[in-house]
Design an enzyme around this catalytic site. Structure first.
Site, mmCIF file in Angstrom:
data_model
loop_
_atom_site.group_PDB
_atom_site.id
_atom_site.type_symbol
_atom_site.label_atom_id
_atom_site.label_comp_id
_atom_site.label_asym_id
_atom_site.label_seq_id
_atom_site.Cartn_x
_atom_site.Cartn_y
_atom_site.Cartn_z
ATOM 1 N N SER A 75 10.412 2.011 2.801
ATOM 2 C CA SER A 75 10.721 1.428 1.495
ATOM 3 C C SER A 75 10.729 2.578 0.495
ATOM 4 O O SER A 75 10.196 3.657 0.761
ATOM 5 C CB SER A 75 9.699 0.354 1.109
ATOM 6 O OG SER A 75 8.364 0.848 1.208
ATOM 7 N N GLU B 213 10.566 3.861 -3.794
ATOM 8 C CA GLU B 213 10.219 3.551 -5.180
ATOM 9 C C GLU B 213 11.104 4.344 -6.133
ATOM 10 O O GLU B 213 11.346 5.532 -5.939
ATOM 11 C CB GLU B 213 8.750 3.877 -5.448
ATOM 12 C CG GLU B 213 8.327 3.579 -6.892
ATOM 13 C CD GLU B 213 6.864 3.848 -7.139
ATOM 14 O OE1 GLU B 213 6.035 3.124 -6.544
ATOM 15 O OE2 GLU B 213 6.541 4.787 -7.901
ATOM 16 N N ARG C 66 -3.156 -2.997 -12.064
ATOM 17 C CA ARG C 66 -3.878 -3.075 -13.332
ATOM 18 C C ARG C 66 -3.104 -2.336 -14.411
ATOM 19 O O ARG C 66 -2.938 -2.812 -15.529
ATOM 20 C CB ARG C 66 -5.280 -2.480 -13.195
ATOM 21 C CG ARG C 66 -6.172 -2.764 -14.393
ATOM 22 C CD ARG C 66 -7.283 -1.742 -14.539
ATOM 23 N NE ARG C 66 -6.779 -0.422 -14.906
ATOM 24 C CZ ARG C 66 -7.552 0.637 -15.121
ATOM 25 N NH1 ARG C 66 -8.855 0.528 -14.954
ATOM 26 N NH2 ARG C 66 -7.021 1.801 -15.466
ATOM 27 N N ASP D 161 -1.909 1.693 -16.254
ATOM 28 C CA ASP D 161 -2.521 2.775 -17.022
ATOM 29 C C ASP D 161 -2.484 2.458 -18.506
ATOM 30 O O ASP D 161 -1.513 1.858 -18.995
ATOM 31 C CB ASP D 161 -1.767 4.085 -16.778
ATOM 32 C CG ASP D 161 -1.842 4.529 -15.326
ATOM 33 O OD1 ASP D 161 -2.920 4.383 -14.729
ATOM 34 O OD2 ASP D 161 -0.819 5.011 -14.800
ATOM 35 N N HIS E 49 -9.766 5.843 -6.612
ATOM 36 C CA HIS E 49 -9.246 5.802 -7.979
ATOM 37 C C HIS E 49 -10.121 6.680 -8.865
ATOM 38 O O HIS E 49 -11.351 6.698 -8.713
ATOM 39 C CB HIS E 49 -9.245 4.361 -8.489
ATOM 40 C CG HIS E 49 -8.500 4.172 -9.766
ATOM 41 N ND1 HIS E 49 -9.021 4.529 -10.991
ATOM 42 C CD2 HIS E 49 -7.262 3.666 -10.015
ATOM 43 C CE1 HIS E 49 -8.139 4.243 -11.936
ATOM 44 N NE2 HIS E 49 -7.068 3.715 -11.375
ATOM 45 N N LYS F 246 -8.511 -7.536 -4.131
ATOM 46 C CA LYS F 246 -7.068 -7.741 -4.342
ATOM 47 C C LYS F 246 -6.427 -8.426 -3.135
ATOM 48 O O LYS F 246 -5.601 -9.338 -3.287
ATOM 49 C CB LYS F 246 -6.384 -6.408 -4.650
ATOM 50 C CG LYS F 246 -6.791 -5.824 -5.995
ATOM 51 C CD LYS F 246 -5.989 -4.593 -6.380
ATOM 52 C CE LYS F 246 -6.435 -3.344 -5.682
ATOM 53 N NZ LYS F 246 -5.781 -2.121 -6.240
ATOM 54 N N PHE G 141 0.742 14.729 -11.691
ATOM 55 C CA PHE G 141 0.557 13.426 -11.051
ATOM 56 C C PHE G 141 -0.774 13.378 -10.303
ATOM 57 O O PHE G 141 -1.516 12.397 -10.372
ATOM 58 C CB PHE G 141 1.697 13.151 -10.053
ATOM 59 C CG PHE G 141 3.047 12.924 -10.678
ATOM 60 C CD1 PHE G 141 3.173 12.541 -11.996
ATOM 61 C CD2 PHE G 141 4.202 13.079 -9.919
ATOM 62 C CE1 PHE G 141 4.418 12.325 -12.569
ATOM 63 C CE2 PHE G 141 5.450 12.855 -10.470
ATOM 64 C CZ PHE G 141 5.562 12.477 -11.796
ATOM 65 N N HIS H 295 6.308 4.365 2.644
ATOM 66 C CA HIS H 295 6.836 4.084 1.308
ATOM 67 C C HIS H 295 7.045 5.421 0.601
ATOM 68 O O HIS H 295 6.093 6.201 0.441
ATOM 69 C CB HIS H 295 5.846 3.213 0.525
ATOM 70 C CG HIS H 295 6.342 2.789 -0.824
ATOM 71 N ND1 HIS H 295 7.293 1.808 -0.997
ATOM 72 C CD2 HIS H 295 6.011 3.206 -2.078
ATOM 73 C CE1 HIS H 295 7.513 1.632 -2.292
ATOM 74 N NE2 HIS H 295 6.761 2.469 -2.964
#
Length: 311
Positions: A32, A34, A124, A126, A168, A184, A235, A285
Site C-alpha cells: 500500500s 501513502e 490522534r 499532531d 511514540h 486502539k 521526520f 506500506h
C-alpha cells in the site's frame, strides 16, 4: 613463502553458495502507498503521475495524509474523493482528533462514506504548533482509541491506526505505548501501520512485544525510502525514529549527486524489506512523499510486477 595471489585469497565457498538476495521471490507480497495532498497545480500533477505509476503494482489501498490541526482537511478530502472516483484503488483517508469536535469529525466521516470511501486511517494527530502538547477539543475525542470508537458507531469503516516500533515520543514507556496500541485495536481498528524505522530487528522486536500483549491484529511495517536525508532527519526527530550511524555515513558526500543518492536509498530500503520478507512479512506500506521511483523499484525487487508486464 607463497607468492601466488590467487591461493592467498580468503575462502569464497560460502559466498559462492549463497542465493542472490532477490532471486526468484514469489511475488506474494502486498503493498500500500501513502501520499500527501498537493498544494499547487505542479504538485498535483506529480501526485497523479506517482499514483498512475504505482497503480499497476495492485496496491491494497492508498492513503492520503491529514495536516497538523486539520490544516489540509479540504485538500485531503478532494484528493481521496478523486482517487475513489477515478481509479480502482481503494482509497483511505487520514482523520485526526486535533481541532475538531465530535460533530465536525462525524460530518467529515459521513462525507467520506457518501463519496464511497470505506477506509479511515484514524490518528490522534499532531498539534498545529510543533513542540506544543496535544490538547483535545473541548467537544472532541481525547485519543485515537476514542476516535476509533466514534467512527465505528457511525459506519462500518475499515480502520487503520498508527504504531510506533521505537515508541511514540510522548509515551511514558515502551510498555505504555504497546498498551495504547491495544486500546486502539480493542476499540475496533482493523490493523496497525507502523511509523518508519531503519532496522528489521526493530520491527520484529515490536511485533513480538505486541503479540505478547495480546494484540493479534495485522501490523504492517511502514517503509520510508530516504531520498532527502535532511528531511528524513527532521521526520525522525518528530516521531522518535533512530537513524543508524552507518546509514548516515552511507549518505555522506552525496548531497550533490541525486542519482547516486537515489540508488543508495533504494538499496538500503530494499535490503530491509528483504529482511522483513525473510522474517515472514508479506504486507508493506510505503511512505512515498508523492514520488514513485523508489517505491516502484523496491516493489519490483520484492517480486511484484506491474500488471501487463511479464517477468
Amino acid at each position: 613463502m607463497n607468492t601466488d595471489p590467487i591461493s592467498s585469497l580468503p575462502p569464497v565457498t560460502h559466498a559462492l553458495g549463497q542465493t542472490p538476495l532477490y532471486a526468484d521471490l514469489g511475488g506474494d507480497a502486498q503493498v500500500s502507498f501513502e501520499f500527501f495532498p498537493p498544494k499547487t497545480e505542479k504538485m498535483e500533477q506529480q501526485l497523479w503521475a506517482s499514483i498512475s505509476a504505482l497503480a499497476p503494482m495492485g496496491p491494497r489501498f492508498v492513503s492520503v495524509t491529514y495536516g497538523a490541526g486539520g490544516s489540509t482537511r479540504e485538500r485531503t478530502h478532494a484528493t481521496v474523493e478523486r482517487i475513489a472516483r477515478e481509479t480502482d484503488i481503494p482509497a483511505a483517508a487520514h482523520l485526526t482528533c486535533v481541532g475538531a469536535s465530535k460533530a465536525e469529525i462525524a460530518e467529515v466521516a459521513d462525507a467520506y462514506w457518501q463519496a464511497g470511501v470505506r477506509h479511515i486511517v484514524a490518528l490522534r494527530g499532531d498539534p498545529p504548533v510543533q513542540g506544543k502538547a496535544f490538547m483535545p477539543h473541548p467537544e472532541g475525542y481525547a485519543s485515537a482509541a476514542d476516535l476509533v470508537t466514534g467512527l465505528r458507531a457511525l459506519h462500518p469503516f475499515e480502520i487503520s491506526v498508527a504504531a510506533y516500533p521505537e515508541s511514540h515520543p510522548e509515551a511514558v514507556s515502551a510498555q505504555s505505548d504497546i498498551e495504547n496500541l491495544k486500546r486502539k485495536i480493542d476499540a475496533g481498528a482493523t490493523r496497525a501501520i507502523t511509523q518508519f524505522f531503519f532496522s528489521a530487528d526493530t520491527f520484529f522486536r515490536f511485533r513480538d512485544a505486541a503479540a505478547a500483549a495480546g494484540i493479534d491484529a495485522e501490523i504492517v511495517p511502514g517503509i520510508l525510502p530516504v531520498s532527502n536525508v535532511a528531511q528524513t532527519r527532521q521526520f525522525a526527530a518528530m516521531c522518535g525514529a533512530e537513524i543508524p550511524a552507518w546509514m548516515d555515513r552511507l549518505f555522506d558526500g552525496l548531497d550533490d549527486h541525486p542519482g547516486a543518492r537515489q540508488l543508495v536509498a533504494a538499496t538500503i530500503a530494499a535490503e530491509m524489506c528483504r529482511n522483513l520478507y525473510t522474517g515472514g512479512v508479506r504486507n508493506f506500506h510505503f511512505y512515498t512523499l508523492n514520488r514513485a521511483e523508489l517505491s516502484f523499484a523496491i516493489c519490483h525487487l520484492l517480486g511484484l510486477r506491474a500488471k501487463g508486464v511479464s517477468s
